[in-house]
Structures are given as structure tokens and as C-alpha cells.
Scaffold this active site. Structure first.
Site, PDB file in Angstrom:
ATOM      1  N   ASP A  12      -2.490  -8.845  24.340  1.00  0.00           N
ATOM      2  CA  ASP A  12      -2.168  -8.944  25.763  1.00  0.00           C
ATOM      3  C   ASP A  12      -2.284  -7.576  26.440  1.00  0.00           C
ATOM      4  OD1 ASP A  12      -1.373 -10.115  28.104  1.00  0.00           O
ATOM      5  OD2 ASP A  12       0.742 -10.267  27.569  1.00  0.00           O
ATOM      6  N   ASN A  60      -6.694 -20.375  29.427  1.00  0.00           N
ATOM      7  CA  ASN A  60      -7.393 -19.238  30.053  1.00  0.00           C
ATOM      8  C   ASN A  60      -8.603 -19.653  30.902  1.00  0.00           C
ATOM      9  OD1 ASN A  60      -6.731 -16.879  27.334  1.00  0.00           O
ATOM     10  ND2 ASN A  60      -5.676 -17.127  29.279  1.00  0.00           N
TER      11      ASN A  60
HETATM   12  C1  FPP Z   1      -5.343 -10.303  27.402  1.00  0.00           C
HETATM   13  O1  FPP Z   1      -5.271  -9.439  28.473  1.00  0.00           O
HETATM   14  C2  FPP Z   1      -6.717 -10.643  27.032  1.00  0.00           C
HETATM   15  C3  FPP Z   1      -7.316 -11.871  27.150  1.00  0.00           C
HETATM   16  C4  FPP Z   1      -6.655 -13.060  27.677  1.00  0.00           C
HETATM   17  C5  FPP Z   1      -8.683 -12.193  26.771  1.00  0.00           C
HETATM   18  C6  FPP Z   1      -9.566 -11.084  26.387  1.00  0.00           C
HETATM   19  C7  FPP Z   1      -9.654 -10.848  24.960  1.00  0.00           C
HETATM   20  C8  FPP Z   1     -10.371  -9.817  24.484  1.00  0.00           C
HETATM   21  C9  FPP Z   1     -11.131  -8.851  25.288  1.00  0.00           C
HETATM   22  C10 FPP Z   1     -10.579  -9.707  23.114  1.00  0.00           C
HETATM   23  C11 FPP Z   1     -11.712 -10.641  22.888  1.00  0.00           C
HETATM   24  C12 FPP Z   1     -12.265 -10.434  21.608  1.00  0.00           C
HETATM   25  C13 FPP Z   1     -13.517 -10.709  21.378  1.00  0.00           C
HETATM   26  C14 FPP Z   1     -13.996 -10.497  20.021  1.00  0.00           C
HETATM   27  C15 FPP Z   1     -14.418 -11.174  22.442  1.00  0.00           C
HETATM   28  P1  FPP Z   1      -4.946  -9.976  29.931  1.00  0.00           P
HETATM   29  O2  FPP Z   1      -6.214 -10.156  30.653  1.00  0.00           O
HETATM   30  O3  FPP Z   1      -4.071 -11.181  29.827  1.00  0.00           O
HETATM   31  O4  FPP Z   1      -4.151  -8.732  30.497  1.00  0.00           O
HETATM   32  P2  FPP Z   1      -3.026  -8.716  31.615  1.00  0.00           P
HETATM   33  O5  FPP Z   1      -1.906  -9.585  31.111  1.00  0.00           O
HETATM   34  O6  FPP Z   1      -2.660  -7.287  31.681  1.00  0.00           O
HETATM   35  O7  FPP Z   1      -3.660  -9.221  32.878  1.00  0.00           O
END
Ligand code: FPP
Length: 228
Positions: A12, A60
């Protein structure tokens, strides 16, 4: 030091990491992918047998289309570029999620990576994409019925055998970065007796030292699994 067999991580804080630096959210996701590569290697070298990373949940898809498409592009790049690096480290790849609901190209790349690494016998890297635990449990129950099981046959073993994690040991250590303390529909059944560890840093800053802190915290816990 006691090493958890199965570590699961809710990655996260990519967005907040980018915001803190005055960068667009996608830069946070890019930095997040680089961290995935590092932590996969660190976990394997630490003796972890299964590492499950939550990259994209069934919820998501509700994010803005532009962000979803960037995450999908990063995922596709990851699946294509890391085959050799997983091979070198003896790591087996497993796509953990509803693969049928993924775009065709990603489905093909994910299956190709699973096939290419199927013979590896080191750590198993489960990448959770289009994953939701409630969906997984509902599907397992549906499968019990379509397999013709009687009510008397439905028990923990028969349900477990129909989960996406069939044959995988339960989660010993669940880590979530970024200071939030929620499970967000990740591996609900598998985390029944997991130890939880919450790191304050955002995922792109979760480095080897942070991982080791979580492992040390795990080793200091007394686990009783409901006993005394
Ligand atoms: C969390 O940060 C991340 C995600 C929901 C998705 C993204 C995941 C990655 C970049 C790793 C993916 C791995 C691969 C191998 C593609 P957030 O966007 O929820 O952050 P925030 O809570 O600060 O908005």
C-alpha cells in the site's frame, strides 16, 4: 531465528509516496514494481517458501481507467521481463486471482510465466491480481456443490482444496505498508492464524531492512493457534 513459511504483503502507499514527492501517481506504481523485484529476492534468500503480494484487487477496477491501464501495462511488462530473473533465482511464479477476468494479453503472459517457471523448486511467488478473498470463498463453495459434495462432505479440507491457494500452507506473517491497518479482502481464510505486521513506510520505501524488521518481529511472537 524462526522464519515464516508463507509471507503475504499488502503493498500500500504507492500513490501517497508519489504525492509526497510531487510526482504523478503512476511514478509511485513504477517505483512499487521495482520494490517487488527486490523483495521477491530478499524473501527467497531469507528462506521464505511462499510469498504472496497483493498487486490488484477485484475492487481496484473502480479506480480511474487511466490508472488501471497504467497498472495493467506495468503488470504486462513485469510478466514479460522477469522470466529470466525468476529462473536465475529458482523461483516459481503463480498467478493468484481470477485469471479469466483479465485482458487476453495478460492472461497469456501470466500463463506463459507459470509454465516457464513450473520446474523451479525454490520459493513460490504468488502475485495476487484481480483477487478478492470473498470471491474466492464463494467460488470454492460453488465448486463443492458442482462437484456433487453432500453437506456431510463439506469441511475445512474440502473447502481448502477448492481455494486458489490449494496446497499452499497458511499465511504465517501478513505485512501491510503505509500505516493502514486493514486486511482489505486479502487471503481471509489463509490468514486465520497469521501474525500481522504494519510498516509505517509506503511500499516504494519498503526495502530489505524494513523486510528484516518484519521478520524479526515475527520471530519474537509467541504463536498459540488457539491453544494455551
Ligand atoms: C497500492 O498503492 C498499490 C496498488 C493498489 C496497485 C499497484 C501495485 C503495484 C505497482 C505493484 C504491482 C506489481 C507488479 C508486479 C505489476 P495505492 O495506489 O493504493 O496508494 P495510496 O493508498 O497511497 O493511494
Amino acid at each position: 531465528m524462526e522464519i515464516p513459511q508463507h509471507v503475504a504483503i499488502i503493498m500500500d502507499g504507492n500513490g501517497r509516496w508519489a504525492k509526497d514527492k510531487g510526482l504523478p501517481r503512476i511514478k509511485g506504481h513504477k517505483a512499487g514494481v521495482a520494490r517487488v523485484e527486490e523483495i521477491v529476492e530478499v524473501a527467497a534468500n531469507s528462506g521464505v517458501k511462499h510469498l504472496s503480494l497483493y498487486a490488484f484487487s477485484t475492487e481496484n477496477w473502480r479506480r480511474p481507467e487511466s490508472e488501471v491501464s497504467v497498472i495493467m501495462c506495468l503488470l504486462r511488462l513485469y510478466l514479460r521481463l522477469y522470466t529470466n530473473s525468476l529462473h536465475r533465482k529458482g523461483i516459481r511464479f503463480h498467478f493468484l486471482g481470477d485469471i479469466e477476468g483479465m485482458p487476453e494479453g495478460i492472461r497469456a503472459d501470466a500463463l506463459a510465466l507459470e509454465i516457464a517457471t513450473a520446474g523451479e523448486n525454490g520459493m513460490v511467488f504468488h502475485l495476487a491480481v484481480n483477487y478478492g478473498s470473498r470471491m474466492e470463498l464463494v467460488n470454492a463453495i460453488k465448486k463443492c456443490i458442482s462437484d456433487g459434495l453432500e453437506v456431510a462432505d463439506i469441511n475445512e479440507t474440502t473447502v481448502e482444496e477448492r481455494l486458489l491457494t490449494k496446497g499452499v500452507p497458511p499465511v504465517d506473517l501478513l505485512i501491510r505498508t503505509s500505516g493502514e491497518q486493514r486486511i482489505s479482502n486479502f487471503l481471509l481464510w489463509q490468514c486465520a492464524y497469521a501474525e500481522f505486521y504494519f510498516a509505517d513506510c509506503h511500499w516504494p520505501d519498503f526495502n530489505k531492512a524494513e523486510f528484516q524488521k518484519a521478520m524479526e518481529s515475527f520471530a519474537s511472537r509467541e504463536r498459540r493457534f488457539g491453544g494455551i
